[in-house]
Design a protein around this motif. Structure first.
Motif, PDB file in Angstrom:
ATOM      1  N   PHE A  53      -3.120  -5.131  -5.850  1.00 26.31           N
ATOM      2  CA  PHE A  53      -2.187  -3.903  -5.000  1.00 26.31           C
ATOM      3  C   PHE A  53      -1.276  -4.331  -3.959  1.00 26.31           C
ATOM      4  O   PHE A  53      -0.367  -3.570  -3.350  1.00 26.31           O
ATOM      5  N   THR A  81      -4.712  -7.569 -12.126  1.00 24.62           N
ATOM      6  CA  THR A  81      -6.279  -7.057 -12.552  1.00 24.62           C
ATOM      7  C   THR A  81      -6.620  -7.498 -13.276  1.00 24.62           C
ATOM      8  O   THR A  81      -7.730  -6.943 -13.468  1.00 24.62           O
ATOM      9  N   VAL A 101     -10.557  -5.084  -3.119  1.00 22.47           N
ATOM     10  CA  VAL A 101      -9.246  -4.594  -2.982  1.00 22.47           C
ATOM     11  C   VAL A 101      -9.835  -4.140  -1.678  1.00 22.47           C
ATOM     12  O   VAL A 101     -10.780  -4.085  -1.089  1.00 22.47           O
ATOM     13  N   ILE A 107      -4.716   1.051  -4.521  1.00 20.27           N
ATOM     14  CA  ILE A 107      -5.059   1.505  -6.125  1.00 20.27           C
ATOM     15  C   ILE A 107      -5.574   3.086  -6.168  1.00 20.27           C
ATOM     16  O   ILE A 107      -5.363   4.048  -7.300  1.00 20.27           O
TER      17      ILE A 107
END
Length: 138
Positions: A53, A81, A101, A107
């Motif tokens: 992300f 992802t 993450v 996210i």
């Protein structure tokens, strides 16, 4: 800035920003001009490790159950992802994301944009999301 690396999809450039004394991410499409200098980069070693992300920090594992819409948007907006998603036999949430993450913000932004389309299993992430929406008013 001193360029460090391009993201996987070549949409962004990670670079050390001398004025801010920090590593920043710049969208390629917003860069209007480039001037090459005859100086070597002095901050290349300060490259950070980013999650899918685009955030840095202490890693943790996020587990999400996704609707078809959430799955499609996730892999469209964040192509990296896809390797962390797989089908599952849950009719309401036929896809599952399990991936590392580094901060809740990236996210979390995605999850908050799709209410009722994502089921969050990770307690740390649930806590972050509940704090974000606690005083939410429109």
């Amino acid at each position: 800035i001193e360029p460090i690396s391009l993201t996987d999809n070549f949409a962004s450039l990670d670079a050390y920003e001398l004025a801010a004394k920090d590593v920043r991410t710049f969208k390629i499409q917003r860069i209007e001009d480039v001037l090459l200098l005859d100086e070597a980069s002095s901050h290349a070693a300060e490259a950070a490790t980013y999650d899918v992300f685009g955030f840095t920090g202490e890693p943790f594992v996020a587990k999400l159950n996704l609707s078809v819409r959430a799955y499609r948007l996730l892999i469209e907006e964040y192509p990296a992802t896809k390797q962390f998603t797989e089908p599952q036999s849950n009719p309401a949430f036929p896809y599952r994301f399990v991936g590392e993450v580094r901060r809740e913000i990236g996210i979390g932004r995605f999850i908050l944009g799709l209410p009722n389309e994502i089921e969050v299993e990770t307690p740390r992430l649930k806590s972050y999301l509940n704090k974000r929406i606690k005083n939410l008013q429109w």
